[in-house]
Design a protein around this motif. Structure first.
Motif, short mmCIF file in Angstrom:
data_model
loop_
_atom_site.label_atom_id
_atom_site.label_comp_id
_atom_site.label_asym_id
_atom_site.label_seq_id
_atom_site.Cartn_x
_atom_site.Cartn_y
_atom_site.Cartn_z
N ARG A 104 0.81 -1.21 0.00
CA ARG A 104 0.00 0.00 0.00
C ARG A 104 0.85 1.27 0.00
O ARG A 104 0.35 2.34 -0.29
N GLY A 105 2.14 1.13 0.32
CA GLY A 105 3.00 2.31 0.39
C GLY A 105 3.05 3.08 -0.91
O GLY A 105 2.96 4.32 -0.92
N HIS A 106 3.20 2.38 -2.05
CA HIS A 106 3.29 3.10 -3.31
C HIS A 106 1.93 3.52 -3.84
O HIS A 106 1.84 4.32 -4.78
N GLU A 107 0.84 2.99 -3.26
CA GLU A 107 -0.50 3.39 -3.70
C GLU A 107 -1.01 4.61 -2.95
O GLU A 107 -1.57 5.53 -3.55
N HIS A 108 -0.80 4.62 -1.63
CA HIS A 108 -1.38 5.66 -0.79
C HIS A 108 -0.36 6.58 -0.15
O HIS A 108 -0.74 7.54 0.53
N GLY A 109 0.94 6.30 -0.34
CA GLY A 109 1.97 7.09 0.33
C GLY A 109 2.43 6.41 1.60
O GLY A 109 1.64 5.76 2.30
N TRP A 110 3.73 6.58 1.91
CA TRP A 110 4.32 5.85 3.02
C TRP A 110 3.92 6.40 4.39
O TRP A 110 4.14 5.76 5.41
N THR A 111 3.33 7.59 4.42
CA THR A 111 2.90 8.15 5.70
C THR A 111 1.39 8.09 5.88
O THR A 111 0.86 8.56 6.89
N ALA A 112 0.68 7.52 4.92
CA ALA A 112 -0.78 7.42 5.00
C ALA A 112 -1.18 6.41 6.08
O ALA A 112 -0.49 5.41 6.29
N PRO A 113 -2.28 6.66 6.78
CA PRO A 113 -2.74 5.71 7.80
C PRO A 113 -2.96 4.30 7.25
O PRO A 113 -2.71 3.31 7.94
#
Length: 482
Positions: free
Chosen positions: A196-205
């Motif tokens: 999910r890091g590359h989909e939503h960003g690494w700081t996203a909940p």
């Protein structure tokens, strides 16, 4: 079937992506959906066989794998295909370890060496032929037939299992249900967060939540395993420096290998325009080279030990990935890529057999079965993490179109794979030259206390020295069910 389905789908991914309108994360889960339950349930499945009967549980694994293959062939969406692949992975986790223990019960002791040699050769051929078989079937039939091919084989096996295999059970019927659940949930959380890091960003909940939860559950798993009466993962094995380092190197090797193959098979088809079969053929110098190199690596290991063979093999494979990264271009010819494929194949062939001997040589004979199970599990976890991490780097730096964007994402992903292999090589060379005796003295606990704390006490046998089939014929190649 179980070994083939690790990589058989890789050359079909571009066709599946177009047919089912799949995203990058969906393609990752089509592969990881198989490897994750495969990795998490290997030891647990062996324990089920000990408790309820190996032939009975093995039969259940064939039923599950065959049914899952049919469901995968019938899938009309990526979600349905991923769910079927997860069920396939559950079945495969049963097939691999119990096939070894059933061979032990079925074959006379004087013939087991030959039987396990055949078992290892078939597994190696299946892994090597996965991309080629998947490409040929996809091109001449359809990607659905990758999975349909398993169904008649599974149906044929069921009566043969009943007629030809004797029932057997283990001596210890205890099962670590909490450990299995904690390990599976923890690994799932970590890999889900990475994807999910590359989909939503690494700081996203939605990314941090699974990562933190997965790490916490894995920490709870370690806490439980220290106190469990019959632990799924005996943590005292990691007191051996040699055992800890070779397992860490194995995880990193599969991380670099699986992640790179995941992207390179798509590069050959999507960017360079090759069909699935042609892509599989171009990958053959990599995937089939171990069939030629592994026997030579075994002979070399007999002469000088496994440590230098595995260490330099990982370095050679890293050189192959670095070559790919340096020549990567939408218009690059196959002649420029061929040395990279060959280097990766040679390096992989130098790794497999000696690494297995190193794992076995780092623990007492009484613990060789579970040690091999741990190593196999970590390899599968490494493969899943490799696809997730390298695909994340690819998505962050590039994309599927235009061709230059694909290369922009491919190159840094390959450098990450190269770095993982170089770290793995360094870990292998950090293993002490002398290690504890691999044969044990009939008291595994005593053997562990006596010499595995650092992996270097006493003269012992060289770490990576070959382990004979007579010492533990089924443990050398896989899991003995305990």
């Amino acid at each position: 079937m179980a070994a083939l389905d690790n990589l058989v789908v890789t050359t079909a991914l571009p066709v599946i992506r177009e047919d089912l309108d799949g995203s990058l994360s969906a393609l990752e889960w089509i592969v990881n959906g198989y490897t994750l339950p495969f990795a998490c349930l290997l030891l647990f499945a062996a324990g089920l066989g000990d408790r309820f009967g190996r032939r009975r549980v093995f039969t259940g694994g064939v039923v599950v794998f065959t049914l899952a293959s049919a469901l995968a062939a019938l899938a009309g969406t990526t979600g349905e295909l991923i769910a079927a692949r997860v069920l396939q992975g559950v079945g495969a986790a049963v097939l691999l370890p119990l096939s070894l223990t059933l061979i032990t019960a079925s074959v006379p002791a004087e013939r087991r060496g030959t039987a396990f040699g055949i078992w290892g050769a078939i597994n190696g051929l299946a892994v090597a032929g996965g991309p080629l078989v998947g490409g040929a079937v996809t091109e001449h039939l359809s990607w659905h037939w990758i999975f349909w091919l398993n169904v008649p084989v599974g149906l044929l096996l069921l009566p043969l299992i009943r007629l030809r295999l004797p029932e057997s059970r283990g001596t210890d019927g205890r099962l670590d249900f909490p450990g299995a659940l904690l390990a599976s949930a923890g690994l799932l959380g970590v890999v889900l967060g990475i994807i999910r890091g590359h989909e939503h960003g690494w700081t996203a909940p939605s990314t941090l939540g699974p990562l933190i939860a997965g790490a916490a559950v894995l920490a709870l798993f370690v806490w439980w395993e220290r106190r469990a009466p019959a632990p799924l993962l005996p943590l005292e094995l990691f007191r051996s420096r040699a055992f800890a380092l070779i397992n860490a190197a194995s995880l990193l090797m599969f991380l670099g290998m699986f992640g790179s193959i995941f992207l390179l098979t798509q590069f050959l088809q999507i960017i360079q325009g090759h069909g699935p079969q042609a892509a599989g053929l171009r990958m053959l110098p990599w995937t089939a080279m171990p069939l030629l190199i592994a026997p030579l690596a075994g002979v070399l290991t007999d002469r000088i030990g496994g440590r230098p063979v595995v260490g330099w093999g990982l370095s050679v494979m890293a050189a192959g990935l670095a070559w790919f990264a340096l020549v990567a271009d939408p218009a690059v010819g196959y002649g420029a890529q061929l040395p990279a494929f060959v280097l990766c194949g040679i390096g992989m062939g130098m790794f497999f057999a000696p690494a297995g001997a190193m794992v076995m040589g780092s623990v007492p004979a009484g613990r060789q079965g579970v040690a091999s199970g741990v190593n196999n599990s970590l390899r599968e976890v490494g493969g899943a993490l490799g696809i997730a991490l390298l695909a994340s780097v690819f998505a962050a730096r590039g994309g599927y179109a235009p061709p230059t964007a694909f290369v922009d994402g491919l190159v840094p992903a390959l450098w990450l794979g190269t770095a993982a292999l170089l770290v793995a090589s360094a870990l292998v060379f950090a293993i002490p030259r002398g290690g504890p005796p691999a044969r044990g003295d009939g008291n595994p606990a005593a053997s562990l206390d006596r010499g595995t704390g650092s992996g270097s006490e006493g003269p012992g046998d060289p770490v990576g020295a070959p382990v004979t089939a007579a010492a533990s014929p089924h443990a050398l190649h896989g899991i003995d069910g305990r």
